[in-house]
Scaffold this active site. Sequence first.
Site, PDB file in Angstrom:
ATOM      1  CG  HIS A  35     -12.254   7.650  -5.229  1.00  0.00           C
ATOM      2  ND1 HIS A  35     -11.908   7.404  -6.619  1.00  0.00           N
ATOM      3  CD2 HIS A  35     -12.385   6.781  -4.188  1.00  0.00           C
ATOM      4  CE1 HIS A  35     -11.453   6.116  -6.311  1.00  0.00           C
ATOM      5  NE2 HIS A  35     -11.378   6.054  -4.949  1.00  0.00           N
ATOM      6  CE  LYS A  46      -8.653   8.287  -2.839  1.00  0.00           C
ATOM      7  NZ  LYS A  46      -8.255   7.639  -2.754  1.00  0.00           N
TER       8      LYS A  46
END
Length: 251
Positions: free
Chosen positions: A135, A139
């Site tokens: 990701h 995040k």
Amino acid sequence: MGKQRVAVIGAQGRMGAEAVRAVEAADDLELVAALGRGDRLETLTEAGAEVAVELTHPDAVMENLAFCVAHGVHGVVGTTGWTDERLATLRGQLAEAPGIGVLIAPNFGIGAVLTMRFARQAARFFESVEIVESHHPGKADAPSGTAVRTAQLVAEARRAAGLGDQPDATTTALDGARGASVDGVPVHAVRLRGLVAHQEVRFGDEGEVLTIAHDSMNRSSFMPGVLLGVRRVVGTPGLTFGLEHFLDLDG
Ligand SMILES: NC(=O)C1=CN([C@@H]2O[C@H](COP(=O)(O)OP(=O)(O)OC[C@H]3O[C@@H](n4cnc5c(N)ncnc54)[C@H](OP(=O)(O)O)[C@@H]3O)[C@@H](O)[C@H]2O)C=CC1
Ligand SMILES: O=C(O)C1=N[C@H](C(=O)O)C[C@H](O)C1
């Protein structure tokens, strides 16, 4: 029939801003409130919201949903951080609010939902399985909610098939080198500038490896799932966990 009245909580965030645009662009929906950090939750009821799309942070989602359920507002939730305890609390709140529905979608991407389904199907055929999720570095949570859910589904399928522990001769390892164990499935989390949301489920057995991979290249890819959730949740009281329940995958 009038337009469905929709609010977005977390409206200035990466996902929230995209959801605001998607709701505004939908002919059958009306954006009636867009809440950011510090905004009063009462705005939801004052605006007459029927459904709230919750895209904030694991630290905020429980309070936001408790307000929605108690005030007769349906919820469509993308925020991560769900544990059995949190789900039990939410179920308790929903039991006091007949007719109100909440959808929690670990992932709104259709391809990601299919990845989870395919991984569950494949799980019983392979001795080994590991998950790598990758990701963007903004995040907050690791591993991702999608990876946790995928690992749980794979682990359930392994148990049902009578598979035992995975082969792994590791006796010495640096902390984290073998990932986090989610229900016995190693999950590795990569955070890299330039990425959005990606997952590989890697299965292995003697002489063969199967990799199921999914890539979300942008956040607009999540929006068909968000809008489907908004349209369906009002007719689906109680807790629905996973967008697959609105997708008729076996049809
Ligand atoms: N299910 C799915 O398909 C997807 C789920 N997600 C999940 O959605 C969540 C949000 O992700 P993302 O948009 O990337 O995160 P962002 O940090 O970009 O956005 C979150 C937003 O929520 C705001 N916020 C925080 N607390 C509150 C609160 N109490 N009330 C109102 N707003 C609040 C933040 O404000 P501030 O900046 O001031 O903190 C921020 O603007 C995460 O849990 C993520 O994992 C993400 C993508 C897809
Ligand atoms: O934070 C994100 O970006 C994402 N969060 C969800 C998750 O934790 O699984 C869904 C998707 O992976 C994007």
